[in-house]
Design a protein around this motif. Structure first.
Motif, PDB file in Angstrom:
ATOM      1  N   ARG A 179      29.112  37.950  52.198  1.00  0.00           N
ATOM      2  CA  ARG A 179      30.275  38.677  51.690  1.00  0.00           C
ATOM      3  C   ARG A 179      31.097  37.732  50.812  1.00  0.00           C
ATOM      4  O   ARG A 179      31.300  36.571  51.151  1.00  0.00           O
ATOM      5  N   GLU A 180      31.558  38.250  49.672  1.00  0.00           N
ATOM      6  CA  GLU A 180      32.287  37.416  48.748  1.00  0.00           C
ATOM      7  C   GLU A 180      33.543  38.114  48.262  1.00  0.00           C
ATOM      8  O   GLU A 180      33.614  39.343  48.211  1.00  0.00           O
ATOM      9  N   LEU A 181      34.519  37.304  47.875  1.00  0.00           N
ATOM     10  CA  LEU A 181      35.752  37.833  47.309  1.00  0.00           C
ATOM     11  C   LEU A 181      35.485  38.478  45.961  1.00  0.00           C
ATOM     12  O   LEU A 181      34.763  37.927  45.133  1.00  0.00           O
ATOM     13  N   VAL A 182      36.096  39.635  45.746  1.00  0.00           N
ATOM     14  CA  VAL A 182      36.104  40.264  44.428  1.00  0.00           C
ATOM     15  C   VAL A 182      37.468  40.022  43.783  1.00  0.00           C
ATOM     16  O   VAL A 182      37.576  39.466  42.694  1.00  0.00           O
TER      17      VAL A 182
ATOM     18  N   GLY B  95      52.882  40.124  43.848  1.00  0.00           N
ATOM     19  CA  GLY B  95      52.251  40.441  42.570  1.00  0.00           C
ATOM     20  C   GLY B  95      51.197  39.449  42.137  1.00  0.00           C
ATOM     21  O   GLY B  95      50.446  39.694  41.195  1.00  0.00           O
ATOM     22  N   SER B  96      51.117  38.328  42.826  1.00  0.00           N
ATOM     23  CA  SER B  96      50.085  37.342  42.495  1.00  0.00           C
ATOM     24  C   SER B  96      48.700  37.916  42.766  1.00  0.00           C
ATOM     25  O   SER B  96      48.497  38.620  43.746  1.00  0.00           O
ATOM     26  N   THR B  97      47.785  37.599  41.867  1.00  0.00           N
ATOM     27  CA  THR B  97      46.419  38.098  42.008  1.00  0.00           C
ATOM     28  C   THR B  97      45.416  36.957  41.950  1.00  0.00           C
ATOM     29  O   THR B  97      45.699  35.868  41.452  1.00  0.00           O
ATOM     30  N   ASN B  98      44.230  37.250  42.448  1.00  0.00           N
ATOM     31  CA  ASN B  98      43.163  36.265  42.506  1.00  0.00           C
ATOM     32  C   ASN B  98      41.857  37.022  42.259  1.00  0.00           C
ATOM     33  O   ASN B  98      41.595  38.022  42.927  1.00  0.00           O
ATOM     34  N   TYR B  99      41.057  36.566  41.285  1.00  0.00           N
ATOM     35  CA  TYR B  99      39.814  37.255  40.935  1.00  0.00           C
ATOM     36  C   TYR B  99      38.617  36.313  41.007  1.00  0.00           C
ATOM     37  O   TYR B  99      38.725  35.127  40.676  1.00  0.00           O
ATOM     38  N   ALA B 100      37.488  36.863  41.384  1.00  0.00           N
ATOM     39  CA  ALA B 100      36.244  36.112  41.255  1.00  0.00           C
ATOM     40  C   ALA B 100      35.922  35.970  39.772  1.00  0.00           C
ATOM     41  O   ALA B 100      36.197  36.881  38.975  1.00  0.00           O
ATOM     42  N   ASP B 101      35.343  34.844  39.393  1.00  0.00           N
ATOM     43  CA  ASP B 101      35.020  34.616  37.984  1.00  0.00           C
ATOM     44  C   ASP B 101      34.119  35.710  37.429  1.00  0.00           C
ATOM     45  O   ASP B 101      34.219  36.077  36.253  1.00  0.00           O
ATOM     46  N   SER B 102      33.236  36.222  38.258  1.00  0.00           N
ATOM     47  CA  SER B 102      32.250  37.196  37.796  1.00  0.00           C
ATOM     48  C   SER B 102      32.863  38.546  37.407  1.00  0.00           C
ATOM     49  O   SER B 102      32.211  39.345  36.741  1.00  0.00           O
TER      50      SER B 102
END
Length: 121
Positions: free
Chosen positions: A45-48, A55-62
């Protein structure tokens, strides 16, 4: 016990779009952070993407530039707009919640049941 319910998965052709939603219930305190994770067959399982109440966001590079996460703090609902989908985005997508935001940007303690997203070539 917080409950998270996902909706919006399905089958789409490559290049198409889907919108996932997650609704939280049975919470006694507003959920401070939520996120989407995915698990493809045979993979971990991986973060999307994840989002804090601030309001801070975090995204997987993909998924950067293709997916957008949003959160309605008043309703404790979260959406994931997925554009330009690729076959490698195929996975079960899980909603995650961190009620007090202590673990963000890592996963919180609460998980939804998951919703299948399938992207055909």
């Amino acid at each position: 016990q917080v409950q998270l319910v996902e909706s919006g998965g399905g089958l789409v052709q490559a290049g198409g779009s889907l919108r996932l939603s997650c609704a939280a219930s049975r919470r006694v305190f507003p959920i401070q952070a939520m996120g989407w994770y995915r698990q493809a067959p045979g993979k971990q399982r991986e973060l999307v993407a994840s989002i804090h109440r601030s309001g801070s966001t975090n995204y997987a590079d993909s998924v950067k530039g293709r997916f957008t996460i949003s959160k309605d703090n008043a309703k404790d609902t979260m959406n994931l707009q997925m554009n330009s989908l690729k076959p490698e985005d195929t996975a079960v997508y899980y909603c995650n919640g961190d009620q007090f935001g202590l673990k963000w940007p890592r996963a919180g303690d609460y998980w939804g049941q998951g919703t299948q997203v399938t992207v055909s070539p």
